[in-house]
Scaffold this motif. Structure first.
Motif, PDB file in Angstrom:
ATOM      1  N   VAL A   1       0.840  -1.202   0.000  1.00 62.74           N
ATOM      2  CA  VAL A   1       0.000   0.000   0.000  1.00 62.74           C
ATOM      3  C   VAL A   1       0.876   1.254   0.000  1.00 62.74           C
ATOM      4  CG1 VAL A   1      -1.657   1.334   1.381  1.00 62.74           C
ATOM      5  CG2 VAL A   1      -2.002  -1.106   1.047  1.00 62.74           C
ATOM      6  N   GLY A   2       1.926   1.252   0.789  1.00 68.64           N
ATOM      7  CA  GLY A   2       2.840   2.396   0.809  1.00 68.64           C
ATOM      8  C   GLY A   2       3.515   2.625  -0.534  1.00 68.64           C
ATOM      9  N   THR A   3       3.898   1.563  -1.192  1.00 69.30           N
ATOM     10  CA  THR A   3       4.507   1.687  -2.516  1.00 69.30           C
ATOM     11  C   THR A   3       3.493   2.180  -3.537  1.00 69.30           C
ATOM     12  OG1 THR A   3       6.041  -0.092  -1.951  1.00 69.30           O
ATOM     13  CG2 THR A   3       5.805   0.448  -4.284  1.00 69.30           C
ATOM     14  N   ALA A   4       2.249   1.723  -3.433  1.00 66.30           N
ATOM     15  CA  ALA A   4       1.204   2.192  -4.349  1.00 66.30           C
ATOM     16  C   ALA A   4       0.942   3.681  -4.165  1.00 66.30           C
ATOM     17  CB  ALA A   4      -0.071   1.389  -4.144  1.00 66.30           C
ATOM     18  N   ILE A   5       0.890   4.139  -2.922  1.00 66.80           N
ATOM     19  CA  ILE A   5       0.702   5.563  -2.649  1.00 66.80           C
ATOM     20  C   ILE A   5       1.876   6.364  -3.220  1.00 66.80           C
ATOM     21  CG2 ILE A   5       0.624   7.294  -0.802  1.00 66.80           C
ATOM     22  CD1 ILE A   5      -0.956   5.221   0.848  1.00 66.80           C
ATOM     23  N   SER A   6       3.078   5.851  -3.036  1.00 65.56           N
ATOM     24  CA  SER A   6       4.265   6.520  -3.572  1.00 65.56           C
ATOM     25  C   SER A   6       4.192   6.627  -5.090  1.00 65.56           C
ATOM     26  CB  SER A   6       5.529   5.764  -3.181  1.00 65.56           C
ATOM     27  OG  SER A   6       5.651   5.697  -1.785  1.00 65.56           O
ATOM     28  N   LEU A   7       3.788   5.558  -5.750  1.00 63.77           N
ATOM     29  CA  LEU A   7       3.692   5.574  -7.207  1.00 63.77           C
ATOM     30  C   LEU A   7       2.629   6.552  -7.696  1.00 63.77           C
ATOM     31  CD1 LEU A   7       4.097   1.795  -8.084  1.00 63.77           C
ATOM     32  CD2 LEU A   7       5.714   3.646  -8.501  1.00 63.77           C
ATOM     33  N   VAL A   8       1.521   6.662  -6.991  1.00 67.85           N
ATOM     34  CA  VAL A   8       0.470   7.612  -7.373  1.00 67.85           C
ATOM     35  C   VAL A   8       0.983   9.044  -7.261  1.00 67.85           C
ATOM     36  CG1 VAL A   8      -1.772   8.551  -6.659  1.00 67.85           C
ATOM     37  CG2 VAL A   8      -1.469   6.089  -6.879  1.00 67.85           C
ATOM     38  N   VAL A   9       1.650   9.369  -6.159  1.00 63.15           N
ATOM     39  CA  VAL A   9       2.157  10.728  -5.961  1.00 63.15           C
ATOM     40  C   VAL A   9       3.259  11.050  -6.968  1.00 63.15           C
ATOM     41  CG1 VAL A   9       3.366  12.247  -4.340  1.00 63.15           C
ATOM     42  CG2 VAL A   9       1.482  10.835  -3.546  1.00 63.15           C
TER      43      VAL A   9
ATOM     44  N   THR B   1       3.699   9.719  -9.946  1.00 60.90           N
ATOM     45  CA  THR B   1       3.067   9.859 -11.259  1.00 60.90           C
ATOM     46  C   THR B   1       2.365  11.205 -11.376  1.00 60.90           C
ATOM     47  OG1 THR B   1       2.753   7.471 -11.371  1.00 60.90           O
ATOM     48  CG2 THR B   1       1.429   8.809 -12.863  1.00 60.90           C
ATOM     49  N   PHE B   2       1.660  11.618 -10.336  1.00 63.65           N
ATOM     50  CA  PHE B   2       1.005  12.926 -10.321  1.00 63.65           C
ATOM     51  C   PHE B   2       2.014  14.046 -10.490  1.00 63.65           C
ATOM     52  CE2 PHE B   2      -0.788  16.420  -7.562  1.00 63.65           C
ATOM     53  CZ  PHE B   2      -1.709  16.873  -8.491  1.00 63.65           C
ATOM     54  N   ALA B   3       3.150  13.936  -9.801  1.00 65.72           N
ATOM     55  CA  ALA B   3       4.182  14.973  -9.910  1.00 65.72           C
ATOM     56  C   ALA B   3       4.780  15.013 -11.308  1.00 65.72           C
ATOM     57  CB  ALA B   3       5.278  14.728  -8.874  1.00 65.72           C
ATOM     58  N   PHE B   4       4.996  13.862 -11.915  1.00 67.58           N
ATOM     59  CA  PHE B   4       5.557  13.843 -13.270  1.00 67.58           C
ATOM     60  C   PHE B   4       4.574  14.366 -14.310  1.00 67.58           C
ATOM     61  CE2 PHE B   4       8.916  10.753 -11.901  1.00 67.58           C
ATOM     62  CZ  PHE B   4       9.981  11.533 -12.305  1.00 67.58           C
ATOM     63  N   LEU B   5       3.299  14.107 -14.109  1.00 68.24           N
ATOM     64  CA  LEU B   5       2.312  14.526 -15.101  1.00 68.24           C
ATOM     65  C   LEU B   5       1.897  15.989 -14.942  1.00 68.24           C
ATOM     66  CD1 LEU B   5      -0.035  11.405 -15.247  1.00 68.24           C
ATOM     67  CD2 LEU B   5       1.703  12.114 -16.907  1.00 68.24           C
ATOM     68  N   LYS B   6       1.743  16.476 -13.726  1.00 67.76           N
ATOM     69  CA  LYS B   6       1.179  17.802 -13.513  1.00 67.76           C
ATOM     70  C   LYS B   6       2.129  18.807 -12.880  1.00 67.76           C
ATOM     71  CE  LYS B   6      -2.830  16.572 -15.030  1.00 67.76           C
ATOM     72  NZ  LYS B   6      -3.358  17.099 -16.272  1.00 67.76           N
ATOM     73  N   GLY B   7       3.298  18.375 -12.421  1.00 68.85           N
ATOM     74  CA  GLY B   7       4.203  19.277 -11.729  1.00 68.85           C
ATOM     75  C   GLY B   7       5.164  19.990 -12.657  1.00 68.85           C
TER      76      GLY B   7
ATOM     77  N   ALA C   1      11.500   8.503  -5.883  1.00 64.69           N
ATOM     78  CA  ALA C   1      11.332   7.174  -6.467  1.00 64.69           C
ATOM     79  C   ALA C   1      12.660   6.421  -6.526  1.00 64.69           C
ATOM     80  CB  ALA C   1      10.731   7.289  -7.868  1.00 64.69           C
ATOM     81  N   LEU C   2      13.716   7.104  -6.948  1.00 67.02           N
ATOM     82  CA  LEU C   2      15.029   6.448  -6.986  1.00 67.02           C
ATOM     83  C   LEU C   2      15.509   6.085  -5.586  1.00 67.02           C
ATOM     84  CD1 LEU C   2      16.881   8.511  -9.735  1.00 67.02           C
ATOM     85  CD2 LEU C   2      16.039   6.165  -9.872  1.00 67.02           C
ATOM     86  N   GLY C   3      15.263   6.955  -4.624  1.00 62.87           N
ATOM     87  CA  GLY C   3      15.636   6.663  -3.243  1.00 62.87           C
ATOM     88  C   GLY C   3      14.869   5.481  -2.684  1.00 62.87           C
ATOM     89  N   LEU C   4      13.588   5.382  -3.041  1.00 62.24           N
ATOM     90  CA  LEU C   4      12.780   4.253  -2.601  1.00 62.24           C
ATOM     91  C   LEU C   4      13.321   2.946  -3.171  1.00 62.24           C
ATOM     92  CD1 LEU C   4      10.191   3.180  -1.196  1.00 62.24           C
ATOM     93  CD2 LEU C   4       9.015   3.581  -3.350  1.00 62.24           C
ATOM     94  N   LEU C   5      13.623   2.942  -4.460  1.00 55.92           N
ATOM     95  CA  LEU C   5      14.173   1.731  -5.077  1.00 55.92           C
ATOM     96  C   LEU C   5      15.540   1.375  -4.503  1.00 55.92           C
ATOM     97  CD1 LEU C   5      13.176   2.275  -8.808  1.00 55.92           C
ATOM     98  CD2 LEU C   5      12.223   0.614  -7.198  1.00 55.92           C
ATOM     99  N   ALA C   6      16.392   2.375  -4.324  1.00 54.19           N
ATOM    100  CA  ALA C   6      17.726   2.115  -3.771  1.00 54.19           C
ATOM    101  C   ALA C   6      17.628   1.585  -2.339  1.00 54.19           C
ATOM    102  CB  ALA C   6      18.571   3.380  -3.818  1.00 54.19           C
ATOM    103  N   SER C   7      16.714   2.139  -1.550  1.00 54.52           N
ATOM    104  CA  SER C   7      16.547   1.657  -0.177  1.00 54.52           C
ATOM    105  C   SER C   7      16.049   0.219  -0.144  1.00 54.52           C
ATOM    106  CB  SER C   7      15.577   2.562   0.583  1.00 54.52           C
ATOM    107  OG  SER C   7      16.114   3.844   0.744  1.00 54.52           O
ATOM    108  N   LEU C   8      15.133  -0.113  -1.057  1.00 53.28           N
ATOM    109  CA  LEU C   8      14.645  -1.499  -1.112  1.00 53.28           C
ATOM    110  C   LEU C   8      15.762  -2.466  -1.472  1.00 53.28           C
ATOM    111  CD1 LEU C   8      11.164  -1.110  -2.854  1.00 53.28           C
ATOM    112  CD2 LEU C   8      11.617  -1.807  -0.498  1.00 53.28           C
ATOM    113  N   LEU C   9      16.655  -2.030  -2.362  1.00 57.49           N
ATOM    114  CA  LEU C   9      17.755  -2.902  -2.763  1.00 57.49           C
ATOM    115  C   LEU C   9      18.844  -3.016  -1.695  1.00 57.49           C
ATOM    116  CD1 LEU C   9      18.156  -1.853  -6.499  1.00 57.49           C
ATOM    117  CD2 LEU C   9      17.215  -3.991  -5.604  1.00 57.49           C
ATOM    118  N   LEU C  10      19.074  -1.954  -0.938  1.00 63.44           N
ATOM    119  CA  LEU C  10      20.186  -1.930   0.004  1.00 63.44           C
ATOM    120  C   LEU C  10      19.829  -2.356   1.423  1.00 63.44           C
ATOM    121  CD1 LEU C  10      21.920   1.374  -1.108  1.00 63.44           C
ATOM    122  CD2 LEU C  10      22.669  -0.963  -1.540  1.00 63.44           C
TER     123      LEU C  10
END
Length: 142
Positions: free
Chosen positions: A9-17, A19-25, A37-46
């Motif tokens: 659920v946390g990852t889904a919320i992150s992806l929605v925000v 995506t919103f920032a990339f489309l409308k920001g 997003a990159l920090g989230l992926l890097a943290s999951l990997l590390l």
């Protein structure tokens, strides 16, 4: 990594925000969301799920870099959301420093601070994106 419903659920919320920032920001929102997003992926990997005590140096280094990104955004842009995001990211880095100096905070409190601050950063990015979108629509020629 994404083995619990809470993480999904946390990852889904992150992806929605993000995506919103990339489309409308504007550019600052896109940079902040991309860094998140990159920090989230890097943290999951590390992250080391088997380690229950002591600092996680990989995740801490990602969080320090994220603090630098939000500080640079706060310095260069005229928006207020990077200041909030930087403040919340500083709280995350300070939580890591508590484990480095061996104060041994309860693990549940450590993760609660990090997760709630991350949601606050997402809220700041979403609010900044909504404001940029509203401002751009207000000044658009009709």
């Amino acid at each position: 990594m994404l083995d619990t419903l809470y993480a999904q659920v946390g990852t889904a919320i992150s992806l929605v925000v993000v995506t919103f920032a990339f489309l409308k920001g504007d550019e600052p929102e896109r940079v902040g969301a991309g860094a998140f997003a990159l920090g989230l992926l890097a943290s999951l990997l590390l992250q080391d799920d088997g380690r229950l005590s002591g600092p996680q140096w990989g995740v801490m280094s990602v969080d320090v870099v994220m603090l630098g990104v939000y500080a640079a955004l706060a310095w260069k842009s005229r928006r207020s959301w990077p200041v909030w995001a930087g403040a919340l990211q500083a709280l995350i880095v300070m939580s890591h420093l508590l484990t480095v100096v061996d104060l041994r905070p309860p693990l549940a409190a450590f993760y609660a601070v990090i997760n709630l601050a991350s949601y606050g950063i997402l809220l700041a990015i979403a609010a900044g994106t909504a404001q940029a979108w509203r401002d751009r629509r207000a000044f658009a020629p009709e």
